[in-house]
Design an enzyme around this catalytic site. Sequence first.
Site, mmCIF file in Angstrom:
data_model
loop_
_atom_site.group_PDB
_atom_site.id
_atom_site.type_symbol
_atom_site.label_atom_id
_atom_site.label_comp_id
_atom_site.label_asym_id
_atom_site.label_seq_id
_atom_site.Cartn_x
_atom_site.Cartn_y
_atom_site.Cartn_z
ATOM 1 N N GLY A 161 -8.878 -3.289 -1.411
ATOM 2 C CA GLY A 161 -8.776 -1.840 -1.210
ATOM 3 C C GLY A 161 -9.998 -1.115 -1.724
ATOM 4 N N GLY A 174 -10.326 2.476 -1.727
ATOM 5 C CA GLY A 174 -10.131 3.901 -1.969
ATOM 6 C C GLY A 174 -10.788 4.240 -3.307
ATOM 7 N N GLY A 218 -10.195 1.448 -5.945
ATOM 8 C CA GLY A 218 -10.976 0.227 -5.707
ATOM 9 C C GLY A 218 -12.458 0.454 -5.964
ATOM 10 N N PHE A 233 -3.113 24.680 -9.859
ATOM 11 C CA PHE A 233 -2.340 23.758 -9.022
ATOM 12 C C PHE A 233 -0.903 23.745 -9.545
ATOM 13 C CE2 PHE A 233 -3.732 20.086 -6.136
ATOM 14 C CZ PHE A 233 -4.562 20.886 -5.381
ATOM 15 N N GLN A 245 7.397 11.063 -3.226
ATOM 16 C CA GLN A 245 7.098 12.502 -3.228
ATOM 17 C C GLN A 245 7.015 13.065 -1.812
ATOM 18 O OE1 GLN A 245 3.109 14.229 -4.693
ATOM 19 N NE2 GLN A 245 4.650 14.975 -6.113
ATOM 20 N N HIS A 250 5.615 16.183 0.132
ATOM 21 C CA HIS A 250 4.717 17.314 -0.062
ATOM 22 C C HIS A 250 5.301 18.523 0.638
ATOM 23 C CE1 HIS A 250 1.191 19.800 -0.329
ATOM 24 N NE2 HIS A 250 0.564 18.874 -1.023
ATOM 25 N N LEU A 298 -1.222 16.996 6.387
ATOM 26 C CA LEU A 298 -1.147 17.811 5.173
ATOM 27 C C LEU A 298 -1.992 19.076 5.221
ATOM 28 C CD1 LEU A 298 -0.176 17.747 2.109
ATOM 29 C CD2 LEU A 298 -2.504 17.043 1.646
ATOM 30 N N GLU A 301 -2.276 21.608 -1.184
ATOM 31 C CA GLU A 301 -1.741 22.510 -2.201
ATOM 32 C C GLU A 301 -2.790 23.551 -2.618
ATOM 33 O OE1 GLU A 301 0.766 20.534 -4.971
ATOM 34 O OE2 GLU A 301 0.074 21.726 -6.653
ATOM 35 N N ARG A 311 5.804 20.069 -7.043
ATOM 36 C CA ARG A 311 6.080 19.765 -5.638
ATOM 37 C C ARG A 311 7.544 19.478 -5.339
ATOM 38 N NH1 ARG A 311 0.751 16.135 -4.353
ATOM 39 N NH2 ARG A 311 -0.605 17.950 -4.343
ATOM 40 N N HIS A 363 4.708 11.933 1.180
ATOM 41 C CA HIS A 363 3.323 12.090 0.778
ATOM 42 C C HIS A 363 2.818 11.035 -0.199
ATOM 43 C CE1 HIS A 363 -0.404 14.165 -0.049
ATOM 44 N NE2 HIS A 363 -0.111 14.291 -1.334
ATOM 45 N N ARG A 406 4.966 13.453 -9.321
ATOM 46 C CA ARG A 406 3.550 13.584 -9.679
ATOM 47 C C ARG A 406 3.081 15.019 -9.492
ATOM 48 N NH1 ARG A 406 -1.333 13.739 -6.742
ATOM 49 N NH2 ARG A 406 -0.353 13.304 -4.734
ATOM 50 N N LEU A 415 -5.875 11.587 -7.757
ATOM 51 C CA LEU A 415 -7.302 11.254 -7.736
ATOM 52 C C LEU A 415 -7.737 10.907 -9.155
ATOM 53 C CD1 LEU A 415 -8.917 13.880 -5.307
ATOM 54 C CD2 LEU A 415 -8.009 11.622 -4.806
HETATM 55 C C1 LIG Z 1 -3.809 14.015 3.004
HETATM 56 C C2 LIG Z 1 -3.795 13.717 1.551
HETATM 57 C C3 LIG Z 1 -4.356 14.605 0.645
HETATM 58 C C4 LIG Z 1 -4.339 14.329 -0.720
HETATM 59 N N1 LIG Z 1 -4.901 15.203 -1.596
HETATM 60 C C5 LIG Z 1 -4.941 14.916 -2.921
HETATM 61 C C6 LIG Z 1 -5.607 15.775 -3.839
HETATM 62 O O1 LIG Z 1 -6.177 16.775 -3.476
HETATM 63 N N2 LIG Z 1 -5.589 15.441 -5.148
HETATM 64 C C7 LIG Z 1 -4.978 14.295 -5.615
HETATM 65 O O2 LIG Z 1 -5.017 14.038 -6.814
HETATM 66 N N3 LIG Z 1 -4.361 13.450 -4.752
HETATM 67 C C8 LIG Z 1 -4.341 13.727 -3.421
HETATM 68 N N4 LIG Z 1 -3.725 12.865 -2.559
HETATM 69 C C9 LIG Z 1 -3.258 11.577 -3.051
HETATM 70 C C10 LIG Z 1 -4.464 10.660 -3.248
HETATM 71 O O3 LIG Z 1 -5.439 10.958 -2.289
HETATM 72 C C11 LIG Z 1 -4.123 9.190 -3.116
HETATM 73 O O4 LIG Z 1 -3.020 8.872 -3.909
HETATM 74 C C12 LIG Z 1 -5.301 8.330 -3.564
HETATM 75 O O5 LIG Z 1 -6.472 8.726 -2.894
HETATM 76 C C13 LIG Z 1 -5.029 6.871 -3.334
HETATM 77 O O6 LIG Z 1 -6.206 6.160 -3.579
HETATM 78 P P1 LIG Z 1 -6.182 4.595 -3.670
HETATM 79 O O7 LIG Z 1 -7.537 4.178 -4.091
HETATM 80 O O8 LIG Z 1 -5.037 4.156 -4.496
HETATM 81 O O9 LIG Z 1 -5.872 4.117 -2.172
HETATM 82 P P2 LIG Z 1 -6.435 4.548 -0.729
HETATM 83 O O10 LIG Z 1 -7.513 5.535 -0.792
HETATM 84 O O11 LIG Z 1 -5.247 4.832 0.116
HETATM 85 O O12 LIG Z 1 -7.074 3.196 -0.226
HETATM 86 C C14 LIG Z 1 -6.300 2.045 0.033
HETATM 87 C C15 LIG Z 1 -7.230 0.925 0.409
HETATM 88 O O13 LIG Z 1 -6.510 -0.277 0.520
HETATM 89 C C16 LIG Z 1 -6.872 -0.952 1.708
HETATM 90 N N5 LIG Z 1 -5.747 -1.824 2.043
HETATM 91 C C17 LIG Z 1 -4.425 -1.515 2.114
HETATM 92 N N6 LIG Z 1 -3.707 -2.607 2.367
HETATM 93 C C18 LIG Z 1 -4.581 -3.637 2.449
HETATM 94 C C19 LIG Z 1 -4.439 -5.031 2.711
HETATM 95 N N7 LIG Z 1 -3.249 -5.600 2.887
HETATM 96 N N8 LIG Z 1 -5.572 -5.773 2.789
HETATM 97 C C20 LIG Z 1 -6.802 -5.226 2.592
HETATM 98 N N9 LIG Z 1 -6.980 -3.921 2.319
HETATM 99 C C21 LIG Z 1 -5.876 -3.150 2.246
HETATM 100 C C22 LIG Z 1 -7.205 0.149 2.684
HETATM 101 O O14 LIG Z 1 -8.045 -0.324 3.701
HETATM 102 C C23 LIG Z 1 -7.935 1.122 1.738
HETATM 103 O O15 LIG Z 1 -9.282 0.706 1.594
HETATM 104 C C24 LIG Z 1 -3.737 13.136 -1.181
HETATM 105 C C25 LIG Z 1 -3.188 12.239 -0.283
HETATM 106 C C26 LIG Z 1 -3.199 12.534 1.067
HETATM 107 C C27 LIG Z 1 -2.547 11.544 2.005
#
Ligand SMILES: Cc1cc2nc3c(=O)[nH]c(=O)nc-3n(C[C@H](O)[C@H](O)[C@H](O)COP(=O)(O)OP(=O)(O)OC[C@H]3O[C@@H](n4cnc5c(N)ncnc54)[C@H](O)[C@@H]3O)c2cc1C
Length: 573
Positions: free
Chosen positions: A15, A17, A20, A121, A234, A236, A246, A249, A280, A347, A382, A388
């Site tokens: 991952g 994100g 990661g 927020f 959660q 939203h 979305l 907020e 929320r 969400h 949350r 983030l």
């Molecule tokens: C529209 C939206 C707006 C948001 N706004 C906010 C905000 O303003 N502030 C805040 O604090 N939070 C916000 N959130 C929540 C926050 O963005 C997420 O919880 C956070 O970004 C998750 O990050 P992550 O690194 O855990 O995963 P992600 O960014 O979701 O990344 C997941 C990664 O895992 C990989 N992956 C998944 N399964 C597999 C697999 N089996 N094999 C290989 N790779 C895999 C994907 O390819 C990706 O690279 C928002 C969420 C959304 C949906």
Amino acid sequence: MADVEIFKHDILIVGTGLAGLSAAVEAAQRGKDVATVSITQAYRSHSSAAQGGINAALANVAEDDSAERHGFDTTKGSDYLADQKAVLAMTEQAIPRILELDKLGIPFSRTEDGKIAQRPFGGAGYPRTCYSTDKTGAVIMMGLYEQCLYHEVPMYEDRIVLSIGEKENKIKGVVAINLITGKLEIFQASAVIFAVGGAGRVFKDTTNSWHNSGFGFVLPYFKGVPLKDMEFVQFHPTGLATNAVLLSEAARGEGGYLRNKDGERFMKNYAADKMELAPRDIVARSIQTEINEGRGCGPDGDYVELDLTHLPAEQILSRLPQVRELAIRFAGTDLIEEPAPIRPSTHYTMGGISVNDKTESEMTGLYAAGECSCISVHGANRLGGNSLLECCVFGKISGVSTSEFVEANKVDDDALEVLQKEADEVEANIQNLFNGEGSEDGFKLMAEMQKVLSKNLGVFRNKEGITKAQETIKDLKERYKKIKVKYTGRIYNWELARLYMLGGQLHLAEVIVEGALKREEFRGSHCRTDFMKRNDKKFMKHTMAHYDVKNDTCKISYSKVDLSIWEPEERKY
Ligand SMILES: Cc1cc2nc3c(=O)[nH]c(=O)nc-3n(C[C@H](O)[C@H](O)[C@H](O)COP(=O)(O)OP(=O)(O)OC[C@H]3O[C@@H](n4cnc5c(N)ncnc54)[C@H](O)[C@@H]3O)c2cc1C
């Protein structure tokens, strides 16, 4: 034996994100052999969609803010289910971490005197959400991605991890499918970090990207690592009524109103003090109540309105450009001139892979960070802007923990043997899907799973509905055995990928349902209409779901909540 290519790294991150990438940068800075593997192109992970911002008590706008106050707001927001020392560790780390990101060149919006700007927020006592207009996730992602390029971190994209190789509770690496070639690949590693994001796609209406299938949650679970507090999902408050996308907020943080069909700002009836900026769970329930009680807007009365028309156009254009664009594109409304139709949308996954505050799981060498993990810092609900933050803080910590781990633990000699066997099993599963009976349509099963969860485990839940979902999921698990993947080509076979993952998603749905059924109380996002009170005596505890291999189902137990800093009290806003 399956035809596989083999890669070897000390640390493998699943991952890319914010969690990661934070881990990758940290491990790379420490000179470690670290690589990432992801479905998406690295910078296109769901984190890039995050709009509103990231919390840290910098006290740039309200001088008396502090990490303790941030910790208290987070704990109260969690309905006291969060582990308090972990919460305080996160809110304390928040300050240096944001300053570190600032130093890396992340373009945060600024106050007039040049400090990082902060907006209010939900559920927060102070304006403490740092932001970059309404594209906060994307800009931090870009900064960290550039760092990965600078450190030449190998990034394997277009790969889906399908299984974990493990022996005697020690991880050996993972097996993935390369979507470009359709072949299986083995990634040997002595430490693996799961950073696979959220699980919104087990539900029907969700703000989550297609890649947030939740499949990644069950891979450690199948090998003995428990999933914690998965019933806490959660919703939203402001998903677009047209397609659940979305509207951040940040729109309410900038002063947006919520109105029912009579034009009334109904939040005064639910949270008179915080109004639209209540947490929320409370805002989502208030909206759903308005809709359920006939005060919704539109011909079917099935949404309420997000109204920004009283704000200066300049403020919307400079602070909420993406929110405005999304409403124009997907609902045909320009928020400068008219309100947008919204309603609650699935969400965020508060629960996840159970890990401690060093991100270590119960399996040696297996770590988890970001949305898929549960430390727990969000408990039953949350606060916006804390996810983030969790990703940036605990993603970095997982980079530290794994770096230290691999100094003492090299890739095991028997790793390849274990992973070859695992790859053979994955290939056998693929062949079973290609040669299945085909009396069931896998995509119909997926739609049924999403529908039954959204209908019965939404903002409001009760025993009758959850039991219905329980029966349906059980039935779907049986019917899944009769599906067939019709297209048998291997290159970019998304039919195969999605239906393979559906098998895991059904188990995740089962975990959510079982936890929700047994938790007979109303806490945070888990509103049981048949038990409308929080029950600290019986349920001040984390739900732990273990995979029962013999019966191919889940077993629930409970673990203690850390209440060592703040005394639980009634949540009022
Ligand atoms: C529209 C939206 C707006 C948001 N706004 C906010 C905000 O303003 N502030 C805040 O604090 N939070 C916000 N959130 C929540 C926050 O963005 C997420 O919880 C956070 O970004 C998750 O990050 P992550 O690194 O855990 O995963 P992600 O960014 O979701 O990344 C997941 C990664 O895992 C990989 N992956 C998944 N399964 C597999 C697999 N089996 N094999 C290989 N790779 C895999 C994907 O390819 C990706 O690279 C928002 C969420 C959304 C949906």
